[in-house]
Design an enzyme around this catalytic site. Structure first.
Site, short mmCIF file in Angstrom:
data_model
loop_
_atom_site.label_atom_id
_atom_site.label_comp_id
_atom_site.label_asym_id
_atom_site.label_seq_id
_atom_site.Cartn_x
_atom_site.Cartn_y
_atom_site.Cartn_z
N SER A 1 56.09 39.01 43.05
CA SER A 1 56.52 38.19 44.20
C SER A 1 57.92 38.54 44.69
O SER A 1 58.67 37.65 45.12
CB SER A 1 56.40 36.70 43.88
OG SER A 1 55.04 36.37 43.66
N GLU B 1 56.67 43.06 34.78
CA GLU B 1 55.96 42.24 35.77
C GLU B 1 55.27 41.07 35.06
O GLU B 1 54.15 41.22 34.56
CB GLU B 1 54.89 43.07 36.48
CG GLU B 1 55.44 44.23 37.27
CD GLU B 1 54.49 44.64 38.39
OE1 GLU B 1 54.88 44.53 39.55
OE2 GLU B 1 53.35 45.03 38.09
N GLY C 1 51.65 38.25 42.85
CA GLY C 1 50.79 37.77 43.93
C GLY C 1 50.72 36.27 44.04
O GLY C 1 49.87 35.72 44.74
N ASN D 1 53.55 49.03 45.80
CA ASN D 1 52.19 49.17 45.27
C ASN D 1 51.23 48.62 46.33
O ASN D 1 51.13 47.41 46.50
CB ASN D 1 52.09 48.39 43.95
CG ASN D 1 50.66 48.31 43.43
OD1 ASN D 1 49.76 48.97 43.95
ND2 ASN D 1 50.44 47.50 42.40
P1 PGA Z 1 53.37 41.16 44.30
O1 PGA Z 1 52.70 42.29 43.36
O2 PGA Z 1 54.69 41.71 44.77
O3 PGA Z 1 52.39 40.96 45.41
O4 PGA Z 1 53.55 39.95 43.44
C1 PGA Z 1 53.47 43.05 42.48
C2 PGA Z 1 52.59 44.08 41.79
O5 PGA Z 1 51.40 43.83 41.59
O6 PGA Z 1 53.07 45.16 41.40
#
Ligand code: PGA
Length: 253
Positions: free
Chosen positions: A215, A169, A175, A11
């Site tokens: 993450s 998620e 993030g 993504n």
């Molecule tokens: P991240 O985001 O891997 O940066 O935690 C995952 C997402 O938003 O699908």
């Protein structure tokens, strides 16, 4: 034993210009050309779709959009319809990402309309769900997931007109650098699997793929992808660099 193929999806969120996205797509194409056992996808912002899709034509990497409007066409300034996204090269679309829910106020019912519209256009869907830290700490994780699934998938009947993938998620893991532990992931994914079997029957429920997101990085990918009922990953930050995304794909092999 189920035959679920692992699906690693990147993504890209609202990052990368067209030039940067096309360059990244080319790098991924070169580095992943031998991979046959894992499904791979990238989800650039709508502006980059055509160019990235063109760069990945006839490759083993599919392209998807991050959001779609729930109507086919009309006076909806600033929005993109499922058919427009498909026309631009999106075979897939994310629905219900927590950033859409939190920042843009999307409801479970909005997600349901979007999934139906996308499926009606033959666009495959990754439907995202997950609890906030407050909800987890209050012990309401499964209540929240149950509502997101029940309302989000209301009225859907198998066989679906296009593919459906679920992405768990936990919002607190997106993030933040803090991924859910394998035990936490296993508990939730098993619960989602049971819900899907109950709702769509054992065969369909067993076949649907459930990605983990939040993450995911090269250092934790192998461990998370080994967890029971984890059929891939939705990767944000680590999908923006070829080497880290490739390492995650390879961890799934
Ligand atoms: P991240 O985001 O891997 O940066 O935690 C995952 C997402 O938003 O699908």
């Amino acid at each position: 034993m189920s035959e679920r193929r692992c699906f690693i999806a990147g993504n890209w969120k609202m990052y990368l210009t067209t030039t940067e996205g096309v360059r990244l797509a080319q790098e991924l194409r070169n580095l992943l050309t031998q991979v046959r056992k894992v499904d791979i996808g990238v989800f650039p912002s709508a502006l980059l779709l055509s160019a990235v899709a063109k760069k990945l034509e006839e490759s083993n990497i599919v392209v998807g959009a991050q959001n779609a409007y729930a109507k086919g066409f009309g006076a909806f300034t600033g929005e993109n319809s499922a058919s427009q996204l498909k026309d631009a090269g999106a075979a897939w679309c994310l629905v219900g990402h927590s950033e859409r829910r939190k920042i843009f106020g999307e409801t479970d019912a909005d997600c349901n309309r979007k999934i139906k519209e996308l499926h009606g256009e033959g666009v495959n869907v990754i439907f995202c769900l997950g609890e906030t830290i407050e909800e987890r700490e209050a012990g309401t994780t499964f209540k929240v997931l149950e509502r997101q699934l029940r309302v989000g998938l209301e009225g859907l009947k198998a066989p679906f007109p296009a593919d459906l993938v679920l992405a768990y998620e936990p919002v607190w893991a997106i993030g933040t650098g803090r991924n859910a532990t394998p035990d936490q992931v296993e508990e939730v994914h098993c619960w989602i699997r049971d819900w899907l079997k109950e709702r769509f029957g054992a065969t369909v429920g067993e076949a649907l793929r459930i990605q983990y997101g939040g993450s995911v990085k090269p250092e934790n990918a192998a461990q998370l992808l080994r967890v029971k009922n984890v059929d891939g990953a939705l990767v944000g930050g680590a999908s923006l660099k070829a080497d880290s995304f490739v390492a995650i794909v390879k961890a799934a092999l």
